[in-house]
Design an enzyme around this catalytic site. Structure first.
Site, short mmCIF file in Angstrom:
data_model
loop_
_atom_site.label_atom_id
_atom_site.label_comp_id
_atom_site.label_asym_id
_atom_site.label_seq_id
_atom_site.Cartn_x
_atom_site.Cartn_y
_atom_site.Cartn_z
N CYS B 77 0.84 -1.20 0.00
CA CYS B 77 0.00 0.00 0.00
C CYS B 77 0.88 1.26 0.00
CB CYS B 77 -0.99 -0.04 1.16
SG CYS B 77 -2.33 1.14 0.97
N HIS B 179 -3.72 -4.92 -0.51
CA HIS B 179 -3.29 -5.53 0.76
C HIS B 179 -3.34 -7.05 0.66
CE1 HIS B 179 -3.14 -1.93 3.36
NE2 HIS B 179 -4.01 -1.45 2.47
N GLU B 181 -2.43 -9.09 2.79
CA GLU B 181 -2.80 -9.63 4.11
C GLU B 181 -4.30 -9.54 4.38
OE1 GLU B 181 -1.62 -6.70 3.51
OE2 GLU B 181 -2.14 -5.23 5.06
#
Lengths: 270, 200
Positions: B77, B179, B181
Protein backbone atom coordinates in the site's frame (compact mmCIF):
# COMPACT_ATOMS: atom_id res chain seq x y z
CA UNK A 1 -14.06 -2.73 -11.77
CA UNK A 2 -14.79 -3.07 -8.08
CA UNK A 3 -16.66 -6.20 -7.11
CA UNK A 4 -19.95 -6.11 -5.23
CA UNK A 5 -19.29 -7.46 -1.74
CA UNK A 6 -21.11 -10.05 0.36
CA UNK A 7 -20.72 -9.42 4.07
CA UNK A 8 -21.91 -11.69 6.87
CA UNK A 9 -22.79 -9.82 10.04
CA UNK A 10 -22.15 -11.31 13.45
CA UNK A 11 -24.28 -9.74 16.16
CA UNK A 12 -22.41 -10.62 19.32
CA UNK A 13 -23.73 -11.06 22.82
CA UNK A 14 -20.61 -10.70 24.93
CA UNK A 15 -22.36 -11.40 28.21
CA UNK A 16 -21.25 -15.03 28.02
CA UNK A 17 -17.58 -16.09 28.16
CA UNK A 18 -16.01 -15.93 24.69
CA UNK A 19 -19.15 -14.32 23.32
CA UNK A 20 -22.04 -15.70 21.27
CA UNK A 21 -23.38 -14.75 17.89
CA UNK A 22 -27.08 -14.05 18.13
CA UNK A 23 -29.73 -12.97 15.70
CA UNK A 24 -32.63 -10.73 16.54
CA UNK A 25 -35.89 -10.53 14.65
CA UNK A 26 -37.14 -7.02 13.98
CA UNK A 27 -34.67 -5.90 16.64
CA UNK A 28 -36.44 -7.94 19.35
CA UNK A 29 -36.43 -11.74 19.66
CA UNK A 30 -33.06 -13.47 19.96
CA UNK A 31 -31.70 -16.76 18.63
CA UNK A 32 -28.19 -18.20 19.22
CA UNK A 33 -26.02 -18.93 16.20
CA UNK A 34 -22.52 -19.83 17.39
CA UNK A 35 -19.11 -18.70 18.63
CA UNK A 36 -17.98 -15.44 16.98
CA UNK A 37 -14.48 -16.35 15.81
CA UNK A 38 -15.55 -19.83 14.71
CA UNK A 39 -18.34 -18.47 12.54
CA UNK A 40 -16.03 -15.78 11.17
CA UNK A 41 -13.51 -18.47 10.18
CA UNK A 42 -16.23 -20.51 8.47
CA UNK A 43 -17.50 -17.51 6.49
CA UNK A 44 -13.95 -16.58 5.50
CA UNK A 45 -13.45 -20.07 4.08
CA UNK A 46 -16.75 -19.82 2.21
CA UNK A 47 -15.68 -16.58 0.52
CA UNK A 48 -16.94 -13.69 2.66
CA UNK A 49 -15.48 -10.42 1.36
CA UNK A 50 -15.46 -8.81 4.75
CA UNK A 51 -16.82 -9.58 8.21
CA UNK A 52 -18.78 -7.25 10.46
CA UNK A 53 -18.97 -7.77 14.24
CA UNK A 54 -21.58 -5.83 16.16
CA UNK A 55 -21.51 -5.90 19.93
CA UNK A 56 -25.19 -5.79 20.76
CA UNK A 57 -24.50 -5.64 24.50
CA UNK A 58 -22.07 -2.75 24.12
CA UNK A 59 -21.40 -2.24 27.78
CA UNK A 60 -18.04 -1.00 28.91
CA UNK A 61 -16.76 -4.12 30.66
CA UNK A 62 -17.63 -6.30 27.69
CA UNK A 63 -15.45 -4.37 25.28
CA UNK A 64 -12.48 -6.46 26.42
CA UNK A 65 -14.31 -9.56 25.26
CA UNK A 66 -14.76 -7.94 21.84
CA UNK A 67 -11.03 -7.19 21.71
CA UNK A 68 -10.38 -10.89 22.38
CA UNK A 69 -12.85 -11.92 19.68
CA UNK A 70 -11.14 -9.69 17.11
CA UNK A 71 -7.64 -10.78 18.11
CA UNK A 72 -8.58 -14.42 17.85
CA UNK A 73 -10.38 -13.90 14.52
CA UNK A 74 -7.54 -11.94 12.93
CA UNK A 75 -5.15 -14.83 13.46
CA UNK A 76 -6.89 -16.89 10.82
CA UNK A 77 -9.22 -14.61 8.86
CA UNK A 78 -7.55 -12.56 6.13
CA UNK A 79 -10.27 -10.25 4.87
CA UNK A 80 -11.23 -6.85 6.31
CA UNK A 81 -12.83 -6.90 9.74
CA UNK A 82 -15.24 -4.25 10.90
CA UNK A 83 -16.25 -3.77 14.53
CA UNK A 84 -19.09 -1.80 16.04
CA UNK A 85 -21.49 -1.49 18.92
CA UNK A 86 -21.11 1.16 21.57
CA UNK A 87 -18.00 2.88 20.22
CA UNK A 88 -18.15 6.39 21.66
CA UNK A 89 -14.66 7.84 21.33
CA UNK A 90 -11.44 7.76 19.36
CA UNK A 91 -9.86 5.85 22.25
CA UNK A 92 -12.48 3.12 22.02
CA UNK A 93 -11.96 2.97 18.26
CA UNK A 94 -8.22 2.70 18.89
CA UNK A 95 -8.80 -0.38 21.06
CA UNK A 96 -10.63 -2.02 18.16
CA UNK A 97 -7.89 -1.12 15.65
CA UNK A 98 -5.18 -2.38 17.97
CA UNK A 99 -7.01 -5.67 18.30
CA UNK A 100 -6.84 -6.08 14.52
CA UNK A 101 -9.99 -4.37 13.22
CA UNK A 102 -9.68 -2.55 9.89
CA UNK A 103 -12.80 -0.46 10.32
CA UNK A 104 -15.05 0.66 13.14
CA UNK A 105 -18.78 1.10 12.86
CA UNK A 106 -20.37 3.98 14.75
CA UNK A 107 -24.06 4.62 15.22
CA UNK A 108 -25.57 6.08 18.40
CA UNK A 109 -22.49 8.03 19.48
CA UNK A 110 -22.17 9.63 16.04
CA UNK A 111 -25.82 10.71 16.08
CA UNK A 112 -25.27 12.32 19.45
CA UNK A 113 -21.91 13.83 18.60
CA UNK A 114 -21.33 13.89 14.83
CA UNK A 115 -17.73 15.18 15.19
CA UNK A 116 -16.80 11.66 16.31
CA UNK A 117 -16.88 10.66 12.62
CA UNK A 118 -14.32 13.35 11.71
CA UNK A 119 -12.17 12.57 14.72
CA UNK A 120 -11.79 8.90 13.81
CA UNK A 121 -11.37 9.70 10.10
CA UNK A 122 -8.64 12.26 10.82
CA UNK A 123 -6.69 9.76 12.87
CA UNK A 124 -7.22 6.52 10.92
CA UNK A 125 -8.40 7.62 7.49
CA UNK A 126 -11.95 7.75 6.19
CA UNK A 127 -11.81 4.17 4.94
CA UNK A 128 -11.70 3.13 8.61
CA UNK A 129 -15.03 4.74 9.57
CA UNK A 130 -18.35 3.10 8.79
CA UNK A 131 -21.47 4.98 9.84
CA UNK A 132 -24.31 2.59 10.62
CA UNK A 133 -27.82 3.90 10.13
CA UNK A 134 -30.92 2.09 11.41
CA UNK A 135 -33.74 3.54 9.35
CA UNK A 136 -37.46 3.26 10.05
CA UNK A 137 -40.03 3.97 7.39
CA UNK A 138 -42.49 6.82 8.17
CA UNK A 139 -45.43 6.90 5.74
CA UNK A 140 -46.62 10.16 4.29
CA UNK A 141 -45.13 13.51 3.36
CA UNK A 142 -43.58 15.74 5.95
CA UNK A 143 -42.08 19.19 5.64
CA UNK A 144 -38.29 19.23 5.70
CA UNK A 145 -37.93 15.48 5.13
CA UNK A 146 -36.40 13.66 2.18
CA UNK A 147 -39.56 12.06 0.83
CA UNK A 148 -39.25 8.94 -1.30
CA UNK A 149 -41.95 7.79 -3.70
CA UNK A 150 -42.08 4.12 -2.72
CA UNK A 151 -44.42 1.69 -4.55
CA UNK A 152 -46.79 1.73 -1.56
CA UNK A 153 -46.83 5.50 -1.30
CA UNK A 154 -44.62 8.39 -0.22
CA UNK A 155 -42.54 8.02 2.90
CA UNK A 156 -39.47 9.28 4.71
CA UNK A 157 -37.03 7.46 6.97
CA UNK A 158 -36.21 8.18 10.58
CA UNK A 159 -32.93 7.29 12.29
CA UNK A 160 -33.12 5.14 15.34
CA UNK A 161 -30.42 4.71 17.96
CA UNK A 162 -29.66 2.59 21.01
CA UNK A 163 -30.05 -0.54 18.92
CA UNK A 164 -33.50 0.36 17.65
CA UNK A 165 -34.93 1.15 21.06
CA UNK A 166 -35.23 4.91 20.60
CA UNK A 167 -35.93 7.33 17.78
CA UNK A 168 -34.09 10.51 17.03
CA UNK A 169 -36.37 12.51 14.76
CA UNK A 170 -33.39 12.73 12.39
CA UNK A 171 -33.97 12.09 8.68
CA UNK A 172 -31.94 8.99 7.79
CA UNK A 173 -31.24 9.97 4.17
CA UNK A 174 -30.17 13.42 5.19
CA UNK A 175 -27.96 11.95 7.92
CA UNK A 176 -26.23 9.65 5.43
CA UNK A 177 -25.26 12.66 3.29
CA UNK A 178 -24.08 14.55 6.33
CA UNK A 179 -22.05 11.58 7.56
CA UNK A 180 -20.31 11.46 4.18
CA UNK A 181 -19.39 15.15 4.48
CA UNK A 182 -18.06 14.55 7.99
CA UNK A 183 -15.65 11.90 6.77
CA UNK A 184 -17.51 8.57 6.78
CA UNK A 185 -15.92 6.04 4.44
CA UNK A 186 -19.00 3.85 4.14
CA UNK A 187 -22.65 3.72 5.16
CA UNK A 188 -24.08 0.54 6.67
CA UNK A 189 -27.76 1.04 6.00
CA UNK A 190 -30.21 -1.18 7.85
CA UNK A 191 -33.93 -1.15 7.22
CA UNK A 192 -35.60 -1.67 10.57
CA UNK A 193 -38.83 -2.57 8.83
CA UNK A 194 -37.16 -5.41 6.93
CA UNK A 195 -34.60 -6.63 9.46
CA UNK A 196 -35.32 -10.26 10.37
CA UNK A 197 -38.43 -10.40 8.18
CA UNK A 198 -36.97 -12.34 5.22
CA UNK A 199 -38.87 -10.02 2.86
CA UNK A 200 -35.79 -8.76 0.99
CA UNK A 201 -33.88 -5.51 1.17
CA UNK A 202 -35.70 -2.18 1.30
CA UNK A 203 -35.03 -1.17 -2.30
CA UNK A 204 -36.45 2.40 -2.18
CA UNK A 205 -34.38 3.16 0.94
CA UNK A 206 -31.18 1.61 -0.40
CA UNK A 207 -31.66 3.25 -3.79
CA UNK A 208 -32.32 6.66 -2.23
CA UNK A 209 -29.16 6.60 -0.13
CA UNK A 210 -26.81 4.95 -2.62
CA UNK A 211 -27.76 7.44 -5.33
CA UNK A 212 -27.11 10.41 -3.03
CA UNK A 213 -23.70 9.54 -1.59
CA UNK A 214 -20.46 8.72 -3.40
CA UNK A 215 -19.12 6.46 -0.65
CA UNK A 216 -20.05 2.77 -0.64
CA UNK A 217 -23.41 1.80 0.82
CA UNK A 218 -23.85 -1.59 2.47
CA UNK A 219 -27.47 -2.72 2.22
CA UNK A 220 -28.79 -4.54 5.27
CA UNK A 221 -32.01 -5.95 6.64
CA UNK A 222 -34.41 -8.52 5.23
CA UNK A 223 -32.18 -10.72 3.10
CA UNK A 224 -33.35 -14.32 2.89
CA UNK A 225 -32.23 -15.53 -0.52
CA UNK A 226 -29.75 -15.07 -3.37
CA UNK A 227 -32.60 -13.42 -5.31
CA UNK A 228 -32.79 -10.69 -2.69
CA UNK A 229 -29.09 -9.98 -3.13
CA UNK A 230 -29.47 -9.94 -6.91
CA UNK A 231 -32.39 -7.54 -6.61
CA UNK A 232 -30.51 -5.03 -4.47
CA UNK A 233 -27.49 -5.11 -6.80
CA UNK A 234 -29.62 -4.78 -9.95
CA UNK A 235 -31.93 -2.06 -8.69
CA UNK A 236 -29.59 0.08 -6.60
CA UNK A 237 -25.94 1.04 -6.63
CA UNK A 238 -25.27 -0.55 -3.23
CA UNK A 239 -21.63 -1.71 -3.07
CA UNK A 240 -22.29 -4.53 -0.68
CA UNK A 241 -25.05 -6.66 0.78
CA UNK A 242 -24.99 -7.66 4.41
CA UNK A 243 -26.91 -10.54 5.91
CA UNK A 244 -26.92 -12.65 9.02
CA UNK A 245 -29.63 -15.30 9.47
CA UNK A 246 -29.38 -16.58 5.90
CA UNK A 247 -25.80 -17.62 6.66
CA UNK A 248 -26.04 -18.52 10.35
CA UNK A 249 -28.75 -21.07 10.06
CA UNK A 250 -27.27 -22.91 7.13
CA UNK A 251 -29.80 -21.84 4.55
CA UNK A 252 -27.25 -20.62 2.01
CA UNK A 253 -23.51 -20.74 1.72
CA UNK A 254 -21.72 -17.58 0.66
CA UNK A 255 -20.08 -19.38 -2.27
CA UNK A 256 -23.44 -20.55 -3.64
CA UNK A 257 -24.84 -17.04 -3.48
CA UNK A 258 -21.80 -15.58 -5.21
CA UNK A 259 -21.95 -18.12 -8.01
CA UNK A 260 -25.62 -17.32 -8.51
CA UNK A 261 -24.85 -13.60 -8.62
CA UNK A 262 -21.99 -14.12 -11.09
CA UNK A 263 -24.26 -16.21 -13.36
CA UNK A 264 -26.71 -13.33 -13.32
CA UNK A 265 -24.15 -10.77 -14.36
CA UNK A 266 -23.09 -9.32 -11.00
CA UNK A 267 -19.35 -8.76 -10.59
CA UNK A 268 -18.37 -10.64 -7.42
CA UNK A 269 -15.17 -12.21 -6.16
CA UNK A 270 -15.17 -15.99 -6.50
CA UNK B 1 14.00 -13.74 9.90
CA UNK B 2 11.64 -11.39 8.11
CA UNK B 3 11.37 -7.92 9.58
CA UNK B 4 8.16 -5.89 9.47
CA UNK B 5 9.15 -2.25 9.73
CA UNK B 6 7.10 -0.49 12.41
CA UNK B 7 7.49 3.22 11.85
CA UNK B 8 4.34 4.12 13.73
CA UNK B 9 1.84 4.24 10.87
CA UNK B 10 -1.08 2.00 11.61
CA UNK B 11 -1.47 -1.39 13.19
CA UNK B 12 0.69 -4.24 12.02
CA UNK B 13 -1.42 -7.04 13.42
CA UNK B 14 -2.87 -8.08 10.11
CA UNK B 15 0.42 -8.32 8.28
CA UNK B 16 2.07 -9.96 11.29
CA UNK B 17 -0.68 -12.58 11.53
CA UNK B 18 -0.64 -13.21 7.80
CA UNK B 19 3.14 -13.66 7.77
CA UNK B 20 2.82 -16.09 10.66
CA UNK B 21 0.16 -17.94 8.74
CA UNK B 22 2.61 -18.48 5.87
CA UNK B 23 5.25 -19.60 8.37
CA UNK B 24 7.55 -16.66 7.91
CA UNK B 25 8.54 -16.15 11.57
CA UNK B 26 8.11 -12.38 11.28
CA UNK B 27 9.47 -9.83 13.73
CA UNK B 28 8.16 -6.32 14.19
CA UNK B 29 11.13 -4.00 14.11
CA UNK B 30 11.11 -0.52 15.62
CA UNK B 31 14.80 0.40 15.32
CA UNK B 32 16.89 0.77 12.15
CA UNK B 33 19.77 -1.23 13.71
CA UNK B 34 17.51 -4.25 13.90
CA UNK B 35 17.41 -4.38 10.11
CA UNK B 36 21.01 -5.61 9.95
CA UNK B 37 21.28 -9.27 9.04
CA UNK B 38 17.58 -9.82 8.37
CA UNK B 39 16.59 -12.15 5.53
CA UNK B 40 13.67 -10.13 4.25
CA UNK B 41 11.88 -6.85 4.93
CA UNK B 42 8.23 -5.87 4.73
CA UNK B 43 7.39 -2.15 4.51
CA UNK B 44 3.70 -1.74 5.38
CA UNK B 45 1.92 1.54 5.96
CA UNK B 46 -1.31 3.45 5.99
CA UNK B 47 -1.90 7.19 6.05
CA UNK B 48 -0.55 10.10 4.07
CA UNK B 49 2.64 9.97 2.00
CA UNK B 50 4.33 12.93 3.71
CA UNK B 51 3.62 11.70 7.21
CA UNK B 52 4.85 8.23 6.30
CA UNK B 53 8.11 9.54 4.86
CA UNK B 54 8.62 11.71 7.92
CA UNK B 55 8.36 8.67 10.16
CA UNK B 56 10.20 6.35 7.79
CA UNK B 57 13.18 8.65 7.26
CA UNK B 58 15.13 7.32 10.23
CA UNK B 59 15.06 3.88 8.57
CA UNK B 60 16.14 5.24 5.20
CA UNK B 61 19.86 4.44 5.46
CA UNK B 62 19.33 0.97 6.89
CA UNK B 63 16.73 0.16 4.23
CA UNK B 64 19.02 1.50 1.49
CA UNK B 65 21.87 -0.74 2.65
CA UNK B 66 19.58 -3.77 2.74
CA UNK B 67 18.38 -2.97 -0.78
CA UNK B 68 21.97 -2.84 -2.04
CA UNK B 69 22.77 -6.07 -0.24
CA UNK B 70 20.01 -7.74 -2.20
CA UNK B 71 17.70 -8.42 0.75
CA UNK B 72 14.21 -9.22 -0.61
CA UNK B 73 11.78 -6.43 0.24
CA UNK B 74 8.02 -6.15 -0.02
CA UNK B 75 6.19 -2.82 0.14
CA UNK B 76 2.45 -2.83 0.82
CA UNK B 77 0.00 0.00 0.00
CA UNK B 78 1.75 3.21 1.13
CA UNK B 79 4.78 0.92 1.36
CA UNK B 80 4.62 0.81 -2.46
CA UNK B 81 4.09 4.54 -2.83
CA UNK B 82 7.09 5.56 -0.69
CA UNK B 83 9.39 3.73 -3.10
CA UNK B 84 8.72 6.52 -5.63
CA UNK B 85 10.37 9.93 -5.77
CA UNK B 86 7.37 12.06 -4.82
CA UNK B 87 3.58 12.13 -4.46
CA UNK B 88 0.83 14.57 -5.40
CA UNK B 89 -0.58 13.85 -1.95
CA UNK B 90 2.27 15.62 -0.16
CA UNK B 91 4.01 18.09 -2.49
CA UNK B 92 7.51 18.78 -1.25
CA UNK B 93 7.89 15.49 0.59
CA UNK B 94 10.67 13.30 -0.77
CA UNK B 95 10.09 9.59 -1.23
CA UNK B 96 12.74 6.87 -1.06
CA UNK B 97 13.19 7.32 -4.81
CA UNK B 98 14.17 3.72 -5.48
CA UNK B 99 11.71 3.73 -8.34
CA UNK B 100 11.83 6.78 -10.60
CA UNK B 101 8.49 8.41 -11.10
CA UNK B 102 5.68 9.81 -9.00
CA UNK B 103 2.52 8.94 -7.16
CA UNK B 104 -0.62 10.60 -8.56
CA UNK B 105 -4.26 10.92 -7.52
CA UNK B 106 -6.96 8.63 -8.89
CA UNK B 107 -9.03 10.41 -11.56
CA UNK B 108 -12.19 12.43 -10.95
CA UNK B 109 -15.44 10.55 -11.34
CA UNK B 110 -14.44 7.30 -9.66
CA UNK B 111 -14.94 6.35 -6.05
CA UNK B 112 -12.08 7.79 -3.99
CA UNK B 113 -10.65 6.13 -2.05
CA UNK B 114 -10.89 3.03 -4.17
CA UNK B 115 -12.04 0.65 -1.48
CA UNK B 116 -12.87 -2.96 -2.12
CA UNK B 117 -11.98 -5.98 -4.21
CA UNK B 118 -10.69 -5.39 -7.71
CA UNK B 119 -9.26 -7.75 -10.30
CA UNK B 120 -5.66 -7.86 -11.49
CA UNK B 121 -4.27 -7.86 -14.98
CA UNK B 122 -0.85 -9.48 -14.95
CA UNK B 123 1.48 -7.30 -17.03
CA UNK B 124 4.65 -9.24 -16.36
CA UNK B 125 5.31 -12.56 -14.68
CA UNK B 126 7.34 -11.93 -11.53
CA UNK B 127 8.13 -14.25 -8.59
CA UNK B 128 5.65 -12.74 -6.10
CA UNK B 129 2.80 -13.22 -8.59
CA UNK B 130 3.45 -16.90 -9.20
CA UNK B 131 0.16 -18.78 -9.16
CA UNK B 132 -1.84 -15.55 -9.54
CA UNK B 133 -4.00 -15.29 -12.66
CA UNK B 134 -5.62 -12.50 -14.61
CA UNK B 135 -8.95 -11.73 -12.95
CA UNK B 136 -7.96 -12.78 -9.43
CA UNK B 137 -9.27 -10.21 -6.98
CA UNK B 138 -7.44 -8.34 -4.23
CA UNK B 139 -8.42 -5.84 -1.58
CA UNK B 140 -7.50 -2.22 -2.31
CA UNK B 141 -7.79 0.89 -0.13
CA UNK B 142 -6.10 3.95 -1.64
CA UNK B 143 -6.57 7.36 -3.23
CA UNK B 144 -3.22 7.63 -5.04
CA UNK B 145 -1.21 5.29 -7.25
CA UNK B 146 2.37 5.02 -8.48
CA UNK B 147 3.40 5.82 -12.05
CA UNK B 148 6.95 4.62 -12.76
CA UNK B 149 8.95 6.31 -15.53
CA UNK B 150 10.02 2.85 -16.59
CA UNK B 151 6.67 1.18 -17.30
CA UNK B 152 8.33 -2.22 -17.54
CA UNK B 153 8.62 -2.20 -13.74
CA UNK B 154 4.85 -2.63 -13.51
CA UNK B 155 4.01 -6.25 -12.77
CA UNK B 156 0.23 -5.96 -12.48
CA UNK B 157 -2.51 -3.38 -12.96
CA UNK B 158 -6.15 -2.94 -12.06
CA UNK B 159 -8.92 -0.77 -13.55
CA UNK B 160 -10.37 2.09 -11.52
CA UNK B 161 -11.25 4.85 -13.96
CA UNK B 162 -7.76 4.45 -15.37
CA UNK B 163 -5.21 1.66 -15.47
CA UNK B 164 -3.82 1.68 -11.92
CA UNK B 165 -0.46 0.22 -10.90
CA UNK B 166 -1.26 -2.72 -8.63
CA UNK B 167 2.20 -4.29 -8.29
CA UNK B 168 5.76 -3.35 -9.18
CA UNK B 169 8.95 -5.40 -9.14
CA UNK B 170 12.59 -4.47 -9.61
CA UNK B 171 15.42 -6.82 -8.68
CA UNK B 172 15.02 -7.69 -4.99
CA UNK B 173 12.26 -5.12 -4.54
CA UNK B 174 8.54 -5.96 -4.90
CA UNK B 175 5.48 -4.02 -3.86
CA UNK B 176 1.71 -4.21 -4.05
CA UNK B 177 -0.81 -1.38 -3.93
CA UNK B 178 -3.43 -3.82 -2.62
CA UNK B 179 -3.29 -5.53 0.76
CA UNK B 180 -2.24 -9.17 0.38
CA UNK B 181 -2.80 -9.63 4.11
CA UNK B 182 -6.49 -8.74 3.62
CA UNK B 183 -7.01 -10.51 0.30
CA UNK B 184 -7.94 -14.00 1.39
CA UNK B 185 -6.08 -17.09 0.20
CA UNK B 186 -4.76 -15.43 -2.99
CA UNK B 187 -3.24 -12.72 -0.87
CA UNK B 188 -1.58 -15.29 1.37
CA UNK B 189 -0.17 -16.92 -1.77
CA UNK B 190 1.61 -13.67 -2.63
CA UNK B 191 3.10 -13.53 0.86
CA UNK B 192 4.12 -17.17 0.51
CA UNK B 193 5.86 -16.34 -2.76
CA UNK B 194 7.71 -13.52 -1.03
CA UNK B 195 8.78 -15.79 1.82
CA UNK B 196 10.05 -18.32 -0.70
CA UNK B 197 12.16 -15.66 -2.41
CA UNK B 198 13.65 -14.89 1.00
CA UNK B 199 14.58 -18.50 1.60
CA UNK B 200 16.11 -19.41 -1.74
Amino acid sequence: MLARRIIPCLDCDLGVPGGRVVKGIEFKQIRYAGIPWELAGKYYQEGADEIVFLDITASHERRETMVDVIKKTSESVFVPLSVGGGIRSVDEATDAFHAGADKVTVNTAALKRPELISEIADRYGRQAVVVAIDAKRRPGREEGRVVIEAPDGPCWFECSFYGGREFTGIDAIDWACRAERLGAGEILLTSMDRDGTYDGFDIPLTGAVSSRVKIPVIASGGCASPEHMLEVFQKTSASAALAASIFHFGEWQIGEIKRYLRENGVNVRL
Amino acid sequence: MIAIVDYGMGNLFSIYNAMQKVEAAPRIVQQPEELENVDGIVIPGVGAFGKCMERLSRFECALGRALEDGVPMLGICIGLQVLFERSEESPGAKGLGWIRGEVVKLPEGVMIPQMGWNSLTIERQVPILEGINDGDMFYFVHSYYGVPEDRTLIAATTEHGVKVTAAVAKDNLSATQFHPEKSGEKGLLILKNFVRSVRC
